[in-house]
Design a protein around this motif. Sequence first.
Motif, PDB file in Angstrom:
ATOM      1  N   GLY A   1       0.774  -1.243   0.000  1.00 60.19           N
ATOM      2  CA  GLY A   1       0.000   0.000   0.000  1.00 60.19           C
ATOM      3  C   GLY A   1       0.794   1.275   0.000  1.00 60.19           C
ATOM      4  O   GLY A   1       0.224   2.356   0.051  1.00 60.19           O
ATOM      5  N   GLY A   2       2.125   1.200  -0.082  1.00 56.09           N
ATOM      6  CA  GLY A   2       2.892   2.439  -0.057  1.00 56.09           C
ATOM      7  C   GLY A   2       4.380   2.205  -0.019  1.00 56.09           C
ATOM      8  O   GLY A   2       4.903   1.287  -0.647  1.00 56.09           O
ATOM      9  N   ALA A   3       5.085   3.059   0.739  1.00 66.32           N
ATOM     10  CA  ALA A   3       6.541   2.963   0.824  1.00 66.32           C
ATOM     11  C   ALA A   3       7.007   3.450   2.183  1.00 66.32           C
ATOM     12  O   ALA A   3       6.331   4.251   2.833  1.00 66.32           O
ATOM     13  N   VAL A   4       8.167   2.949   2.608  1.00 65.36           N
ATOM     14  CA  VAL A   4       8.795   3.413   3.845  1.00 65.36           C
ATOM     15  C   VAL A   4      10.197   3.896   3.500  1.00 65.36           C
ATOM     16  O   VAL A   4      10.745   3.578   2.438  1.00 65.36           O
ATOM     17  N   SER A   5      10.776   4.653   4.410  1.00 69.20           N
ATOM     18  CA  SER A   5      12.125   5.155   4.180  1.00 69.20           C
ATOM     19  C   SER A   5      13.121   4.011   4.176  1.00 69.20           C
ATOM     20  O   SER A   5      12.911   2.985   4.812  1.00 69.20           O
ATOM     21  N   ILE A   6      14.194   4.182   3.469  1.00 67.95           N
ATOM     22  CA  ILE A   6      15.189   3.125   3.333  1.00 67.95           C
ATOM     23  C   ILE A   6      15.846   2.816   4.662  1.00 67.95           C
ATOM     24  O   ILE A   6      16.412   1.751   4.865  1.00 67.95           O
ATOM     25  N   GLY A   7      15.752   3.729   5.607  1.00 70.34           N
ATOM     26  CA  GLY A   7      16.335   3.502   6.929  1.00 70.34           C
ATOM     27  C   GLY A   7      15.436   2.728   7.858  1.00 70.34           C
ATOM     28  O   GLY A   7      15.819   2.429   8.982  1.00 70.34           O
ATOM     29  N   SER A   8      14.220   2.386   7.407  1.00 67.23           N
ATOM     30  CA  SER A   8      13.309   1.611   8.235  1.00 67.23           C
ATOM     31  C   SER A   8      13.771   0.163   8.308  1.00 67.23           C
ATOM     32  O   SER A   8      14.789  -0.210   7.733  1.00 67.23           O
ATOM     33  N   LEU A   9      13.006  -0.670   9.012  1.00 67.49           N
ATOM     34  CA  LEU A   9      13.360  -2.069   9.161  1.00 67.49           C
ATOM     35  C   LEU A   9      13.626  -2.725   7.813  1.00 67.49           C
ATOM     36  O   LEU A   9      12.908  -2.493   6.846  1.00 67.49           O
ATOM     37  N   THR A  10      14.647  -3.543   7.744  1.00 69.26           N
ATOM     38  CA  THR A  10      15.005  -4.179   6.479  1.00 69.26           C
ATOM     39  C   THR A  10      13.984  -5.213   6.043  1.00 69.26           C
ATOM     40  O   THR A  10      13.857  -5.497   4.862  1.00 69.26           O
ATOM     41  N   VAL A  11      13.279  -5.800   6.988  1.00 68.08           N
ATOM     42  CA  VAL A  11      12.194  -6.717   6.650  1.00 68.08           C
ATOM     43  C   VAL A  11      10.942  -6.199   7.323  1.00 68.08           C
ATOM     44  O   VAL A  11      10.839  -6.184   8.533  1.00 68.08           O
ATOM     45  N   LEU A  12       9.979  -5.753   6.543  1.00 68.78           N
ATOM     46  CA  LEU A  12       8.760  -5.181   7.099  1.00 68.78           C
ATOM     47  C   LEU A  12       7.576  -5.874   6.465  1.00 68.78           C
ATOM     48  O   LEU A  12       7.413  -5.848   5.253  1.00 68.78           O
ATOM     49  N   GLU A  13       6.748  -6.516   7.266  1.00 68.88           N
ATOM     50  CA  GLU A  13       5.577  -7.216   6.772  1.00 68.88           C
ATOM     51  C   GLU A  13       4.347  -6.734   7.521  1.00 68.88           C
ATOM     52  O   GLU A  13       4.384  -6.531   8.727  1.00 68.88           O
ATOM     53  N   ALA A  14       3.265  -6.590   6.792  1.00 69.51           N
ATOM     54  CA  ALA A  14       2.000  -6.290   7.449  1.00 69.51           C
ATOM     55  C   ALA A  14       1.500  -7.554   8.131  1.00 69.51           C
ATOM     56  O   ALA A  14       1.688  -8.660   7.636  1.00 69.51           O
ATOM     57  N   LYS A  15       0.864  -7.386   9.293  1.00 68.44           N
ATOM     58  CA  LYS A  15       0.294  -8.544   9.966  1.00 68.44           C
ATOM     59  C   LYS A  15      -0.949  -9.010   9.220  1.00 68.44           C
ATOM     60  O   LYS A  15      -1.575  -8.257   8.479  1.00 68.44           O
ATOM     61  N   LEU A  16      -1.326 -10.267   9.462  1.00 69.81           N
ATOM     62  CA  LEU A  16      -2.379 -10.905   8.683  1.00 69.81           C
ATOM     63  C   LEU A  16      -3.702 -10.148   8.692  1.00 69.81           C
ATOM     64  O   LEU A  16      -4.294  -9.946   7.628  1.00 69.81           O
ATOM     65  N   PRO A  17      -4.226  -9.679   9.840  1.00 67.46           N
ATOM     66  CA  PRO A  17      -5.493  -8.950   9.810  1.00 67.46           C
ATOM     67  C   PRO A  17      -5.428  -7.683   8.944  1.00 67.46           C
ATOM     68  O   PRO A  17      -6.362  -7.375   8.213  1.00 67.46           O
ATOM     69  N   GLU A  18      -4.297  -6.975   9.021  1.00 66.75           N
ATOM     70  CA  GLU A  18      -4.132  -5.768   8.204  1.00 66.75           C
ATOM     71  C   GLU A  18      -4.073  -6.119   6.730  1.00 66.75           C
ATOM     72  O   GLU A  18      -4.691  -5.462   5.886  1.00 66.75           O
ATOM     73  N   ARG A  19      -3.349  -7.200   6.393  1.00 69.08           N
ATOM     74  CA  ARG A  19      -3.241  -7.616   5.001  1.00 69.08           C
ATOM     75  C   ARG A  19      -4.590  -8.054   4.455  1.00 69.08           C
ATOM     76  O   ARG A  19      -4.885  -7.865   3.276  1.00 69.08           O
ATOM     77  N   GLY A  20      -5.413  -8.657   5.316  1.00 69.45           N
ATOM     78  CA  GLY A  20      -6.709  -9.142   4.865  1.00 69.45           C
ATOM     79  C   GLY A  20      -7.645  -8.036   4.426  1.00 69.45           C
ATOM     80  O   GLY A  20      -8.541  -8.247   3.613  1.00 69.45           O
TER      81      GLY A  20
END
Length: 256
Positions: A54-73
């Motif tokens: 749904g968007g973008a984060v800064s390159i300095g954010s966590l190297t692995v970023l995943e939405a949790k299942l309820p949010e992804r749903g």
Amino acid sequence: MYAAERHQAIADLVTKRNRVSVTELAAHFDVTTETVRRDLSTLERLKLVRRVHGGAVSIGSLTVLEAKLPERGQTHAEEKDAIARAALELLPAEGGTLVLDAGTTTVRLAELLPTDRRWTVLTNAVPIAALLAPATHVELQLLPGRVRTTTQAAVGHATVEALGHFRADLTFVGTNGLTVSHGFSTPDTEEAATKRAMVAAAQRVVALADSSKIGQERTVRFARVDEVDVLVTDSRIDAADQQQLEAAGLEIARVG
């Protein structure tokens, strides 16, 4: 505003806010969401931002970023419903053995499994197992492993080893990213290993992914394009992406 100027402005905005959605960027720069997604793909290749659901984060954010299942749903829910319904057309007419990967679209498919046929279902997904456990038309095989809280999926050596003992008619697998050059990919190494074993376990492999995943690359590839038979996606897939994927040998079923 020229594209290069917009790219710089987007990169500056993402850096300032840490996370910005596609819809916010489209409204801010008065362009379509498709244009924003292309811009973000360009910026990610330049390592100026990191694309997320749904968007973008800064390159300095966590190297692995995943939405949790309820949010992804809740993201692209209509597209996922349509993809799951279309996937029913690919099921064996006489029933059979299926591998269902963890994910919000495969949960929808599990809910729709026809009750007039017998199914053996192998899954590493806790929500799918909970859904199918009471079903009289399903013989459920819950795969072992460590359950990740983010995806509610069992992963690890035990999961991969268990899959190696089975031969399924059909695997339905999800993906976090898909490009011709990198193939099907996901952020987590153990998730990738499990998905790779699912692909190897079936005679035929179907990927279920809404169009927001196409054109994105995640850290770990779990399958080349030619290792998956069919991609079921929505009608918003970019025409150039579809042409490249089909030229690479992937059958694409568009819905909606």
